[in-house]
Write a protein that holds these residues in place. Structure first.
Motif, PDB file in Angstrom:
ATOM      1  N   SER A   1      23.233  -7.540   5.124  1.00  0.00           N
ATOM      2  CA  SER A   1      22.925  -7.233   3.731  1.00  0.00           C
ATOM      3  C   SER A   1      21.870  -6.145   3.670  1.00  0.00           C
ATOM      4  O   SER A   1      21.136  -5.919   4.631  1.00  0.00           O
ATOM      5  N   LYS A   2      21.773  -5.495   2.536  1.00  0.00           N
ATOM      6  CA  LYS A   2      20.790  -4.432   2.347  1.00  0.00           C
ATOM      7  C   LYS A   2      19.420  -5.019   2.025  1.00  0.00           C
ATOM      8  O   LYS A   2      19.302  -6.056   1.386  1.00  0.00           O
ATOM      9  N   THR A   3      18.386  -4.338   2.483  1.00  0.00           N
ATOM     10  CA  THR A   3      17.009  -4.712   2.176  1.00  0.00           C
ATOM     11  C   THR A   3      16.330  -3.485   1.590  1.00  0.00           C
ATOM     12  O   THR A   3      15.734  -2.690   2.317  1.00  0.00           O
ATOM     13  N   PRO A   4      16.427  -3.289   0.280  1.00  0.00           N
ATOM     14  CA  PRO A   4      15.899  -2.067  -0.331  1.00  0.00           C
ATOM     15  C   PRO A   4      14.377  -1.982  -0.254  1.00  0.00           C
ATOM     16  O   PRO A   4      13.676  -2.996  -0.222  1.00  0.00           O
ATOM     17  N   TYR A   5      13.892  -0.769  -0.220  1.00  0.00           N
ATOM     18  CA  TYR A   5      12.446  -0.526  -0.205  1.00  0.00           C
ATOM     19  C   TYR A   5      12.101   0.475  -1.307  1.00  0.00           C
ATOM     20  O   TYR A   5      12.938   1.286  -1.723  1.00  0.00           O
ATOM     21  N   HIS A   6      10.862   0.412  -1.780  1.00  0.00           N
ATOM     22  CA  HIS A   6      10.376   1.312  -2.817  1.00  0.00           C
ATOM     23  C   HIS A   6       9.671   2.485  -2.149  1.00  0.00           C
ATOM     24  O   HIS A   6       8.832   2.299  -1.267  1.00  0.00           O
ATOM     25  N   VAL A   7      10.015   3.698  -2.562  1.00  0.00           N
ATOM     26  CA  VAL A   7       9.376   4.897  -2.018  1.00  0.00           C
ATOM     27  C   VAL A   7       8.126   5.199  -2.847  1.00  0.00           C
ATOM     28  O   VAL A   7       8.213   5.385  -4.061  1.00  0.00           O
ATOM     29  N   ALA A   8       6.977   5.237  -2.182  1.00  0.00           N
ATOM     30  CA  ALA A   8       5.714   5.502  -2.879  1.00  0.00           C
ATOM     31  C   ALA A   8       4.953   6.596  -2.144  1.00  0.00           C
ATOM     32  O   ALA A   8       4.758   6.516  -0.925  1.00  0.00           O
ATOM     33  N   LEU A   9       4.553   7.620  -2.876  1.00  0.00           N
ATOM     34  CA  LEU A   9       3.751   8.675  -2.272  1.00  0.00           C
ATOM     35  C   LEU A   9       2.555   8.974  -3.156  1.00  0.00           C
ATOM     36  O   LEU A   9       2.647   8.877  -4.384  1.00  0.00           O
ATOM     37  N   THR A  10       1.437   9.281  -2.545  1.00  0.00           N
ATOM     38  CA  THR A  10       0.262   9.689  -3.305  1.00  0.00           C
ATOM     39  C   THR A  10       0.249  11.209  -3.420  1.00  0.00           C
ATOM     40  O   THR A  10       0.740  11.917  -2.541  1.00  0.00           O
ATOM     41  N   ALA A  11      -0.327  11.695  -4.509  1.00  0.00           N
ATOM     42  CA  ALA A  11      -0.310  13.136  -4.753  1.00  0.00           C
ATOM     43  C   ALA A  11      -1.507  13.543  -5.595  1.00  0.00           C
ATOM     44  O   ALA A  11      -2.088  12.729  -6.330  1.00  0.00           O
ATOM     45  N   THR A  12      -1.850  14.816  -5.493  1.00  0.00           N
ATOM     46  CA  THR A  12      -2.892  15.395  -6.331  1.00  0.00           C
ATOM     47  C   THR A  12      -2.217  16.228  -7.426  1.00  0.00           C
ATOM     48  O   THR A  12      -0.992  16.350  -7.477  1.00  0.00           O
TER      49      THR A  12
ATOM     50  N   ASP B   1      -7.078   6.352 -10.780  1.00  0.00           N
ATOM     51  CA  ASP B   1      -8.357   7.054 -10.744  1.00  0.00           C
ATOM     52  C   ASP B   1      -8.667   7.566  -9.337  1.00  0.00           C
ATOM     53  O   ASP B   1      -8.349   6.899  -8.347  1.00  0.00           O
ATOM     54  N   PRO B   2      -9.310   8.726  -9.250  1.00  0.00           N
ATOM     55  CA  PRO B   2      -9.808   9.172  -7.943  1.00  0.00           C
ATOM     56  C   PRO B   2     -11.058   8.388  -7.587  1.00  0.00           C
ATOM     57  O   PRO B   2     -11.604   7.655  -8.424  1.00  0.00           O
ATOM     58  N   LEU B   3     -11.527   8.533  -6.368  1.00  0.00           N
ATOM     59  CA  LEU B   3     -12.798   7.921  -5.987  1.00  0.00           C
ATOM     60  C   LEU B   3     -13.923   8.526  -6.832  1.00  0.00           C
ATOM     61  O   LEU B   3     -13.811   9.660  -7.306  1.00  0.00           O
ATOM     62  N   PRO B   4     -14.998   7.773  -7.050  1.00  0.00           N
ATOM     63  CA  PRO B   4     -16.136   8.352  -7.775  1.00  0.00           C
ATOM     64  C   PRO B   4     -16.596   9.657  -7.141  1.00  0.00           C
ATOM     65  O   PRO B   4     -16.487   9.847  -5.922  1.00  0.00           O
ATOM     66  N   ALA B   5     -17.093  10.549  -7.971  1.00  0.00           N
ATOM     67  CA  ALA B   5     -17.486  11.883  -7.520  1.00  0.00           C
ATOM     68  C   ALA B   5     -18.421  11.809  -6.314  1.00  0.00           C
ATOM     69  O   ALA B   5     -19.413  11.082  -6.323  1.00  0.00           O
TER      70      ALA B   5
ATOM     71  N   ILE C   1     -10.444  14.807   0.628  1.00  0.00           N
ATOM     72  CA  ILE C   1      -9.675  14.281  -0.498  1.00  0.00           C
ATOM     73  C   ILE C   1      -8.682  13.199  -0.087  1.00  0.00           C
ATOM     74  O   ILE C   1      -8.262  12.375  -0.905  1.00  0.00           O
ATOM     75  N   VAL C   2      -8.316  13.171   1.202  1.00  0.00           N
ATOM     76  CA  VAL C   2      -7.332  12.196   1.673  1.00  0.00           C
ATOM     77  C   VAL C   2      -7.849  10.769   1.527  1.00  0.00           C
ATOM     78  O   VAL C   2      -7.065   9.818   1.498  1.00  0.00           O
ATOM     79  N   LEU C   3      -9.172  10.593   1.435  1.00  0.00           N
ATOM     80  CA  LEU C   3      -9.719   9.242   1.249  1.00  0.00           C
ATOM     81  C   LEU C   3      -9.250   8.624  -0.066  1.00  0.00           C
ATOM     82  O   LEU C   3      -9.357   7.411  -0.255  1.00  0.00           O
TER      83      LEU C   3
ATOM     84  N   TRP D   1      -9.603  15.597  10.511  1.00  0.00           N
ATOM     85  CA  TRP D   1      -8.610  15.447   9.442  1.00  0.00           C
ATOM     86  C   TRP D   1      -7.690  14.254   9.641  1.00  0.00           C
ATOM     87  O   TRP D   1      -6.969  13.868   8.708  1.00  0.00           O
ATOM     88  N   VAL D   2      -7.673  13.650  10.838  1.00  0.00           N
ATOM     89  CA  VAL D   2      -6.812  12.470  11.033  1.00  0.00           C
ATOM     90  C   VAL D   2      -7.599  11.170  10.890  1.00  0.00           C
ATOM     91  O   VAL D   2      -7.078  10.100  11.188  1.00  0.00           O
ATOM     92  N   LEU D   3      -8.830  11.236  10.417  1.00  0.00           N
ATOM     93  CA  LEU D   3      -9.693  10.063  10.329  1.00  0.00           C
ATOM     94  C   LEU D   3      -9.047   8.915   9.547  1.00  0.00           C
ATOM     95  O   LEU D   3      -9.007   7.767  10.001  1.00  0.00           O
ATOM     96  N   GLU D   4      -8.524   9.216   8.387  1.00  0.00           N
ATOM     97  CA  GLU D   4      -7.937   8.168   7.529  1.00  0.00           C
ATOM     98  C   GLU D   4      -6.660   7.609   8.119  1.00  0.00           C
ATOM     99  O   GLU D   4      -6.272   6.469   7.846  1.00  0.00           O
ATOM    100  N   MET D   5      -5.995   8.373   8.989  1.00  0.00           N
ATOM    101  CA  MET D   5      -4.775   7.883   9.630  1.00  0.00           C
ATOM    102  C   MET D   5      -5.103   6.795  10.640  1.00  0.00           C
ATOM    103  O   MET D   5      -4.299   5.886  10.872  1.00  0.00           O
TER     104      MET D   5
END
Length: 257
Positions: free
Chosen positions: A63-74, A126-130, A137-139, A253-257
């Motif tokens: 049977s199929k097991t569907p997934y939701h595609v979610a991406l973050t963006a600016t 919301d973005p992170l506080p200033a 920005i990846v945080l 730049w790979v810190l959050e990864m």
């Protein structure tokens, strides 16, 4: 008949040797990974060099097991352009035979709606506080997922965490299984080479640093309830890593990864 020049003969010999070397190397490599190679549900092949999939996961799905595609963006122009291209190809592949691709959400962490709201399914968070992201920005990515998971109604049991520069060339099968998410190993993430730093956030009682998979957060297919549990930790650890000068300098730049 004319005689070939010495330079031409040298080039020909070098090319033949190079081709032979590549052929032999490929044969040896294929033999070494033979135990990793398996048939997927669409008749293709894949190999899992990090944590090998259990045998029951490799079997044909009933049977199929569907997934939701979610991406973050600016709201930056290049991010909008990438999102439009990605969403275009998502729509092209979503309804093909055998597809397990479900709904789609662009998680916009600018804090404000933009002109793509009517074109791409979008939730504004919301973005992170200033100043909290310290120019990294990846945080905002883990913080955006925390908010989305709290506010959104997600019909699918699984979620694909994606990014705007991903393009679907064919429907991506749901490679996860129950409590075992599926991710992509990145060759440039090497926890074992930075054990001293990793131990600041992953104590010895948790096991060897080799238990830390070099996958980053995307692309990852994970069960929704598991992501809800780990997302706050992902956010908090990322912020702590950014606050540590040694960690920040080492991982960059790979810190959050």
């Amino acid at each position: 008949m004319g005689r070939a020049s010495p330079i031409l003969m040298v080039l020909f010999t070098f090319g033949f040797a190079f081709g032979t070397y590549n052929l032999v190397t490929m044969v040896i490599r294929n033999r070494s990974v033979r135990n990793w190679v398996s048939d997927d549900s669409n008749g293709g092949v894949f190999f899992d060099p990090v944590v090998e999939m259990p045998e029951n996961v490799k079997k044909l799905k009933n049977s199929k097991t569907p997934y939701h595609v979610a991406l973050t963006a600016t709201d930056a122009p290049y991010s909008k352009w990438q999102c439009r291209i990605m969403y275009y190809w998502y729509k092209k592949k979503k309804d093909l035979p055998g597809s397990e691709m479900g709904g789609f959400t662009r998680i916009l962490h600018s804090g404000n709606p933009d002109e793509l709201m009517d074109e791409i399914p979008t939730m504004v968070v919301d973005p992170l506080p200033a100043g909290l992201d310290r120019g990294y920005i990846v945080l905002n990515r883990p913080w955006a997922f925390v908010q989305w998971l709290e506010k959104a109604k997600i019909d699918e049991e699984y979620i694909l965490m994606a990014e705007p520069d991903h393009i679907f060339v064919r429907p991506l099968p749901n490679l996860s299984h129950g409590g075992m998410p599926a991710g992509y190993p990145f060759f440039y993430i090497k926890p074992e080479q930075n054990e001293k730093i990793i131990r600041k956030f992953y104590p010895e009682e948790n096991g060897p640093v080799t238990n830390v998979d070099p996958i980053g957060n995307s692309p990852v297919i994970i069960r929704k309830d598991l992501l809800e549990k780990i997302a706050p930790t992902w956010m908090n650890v990322s912020l702590k890593m950014k606050d540590d000068p040694e960690t920040d300098k080492t991982f960059g730049w790979v810190l959050e990864m």
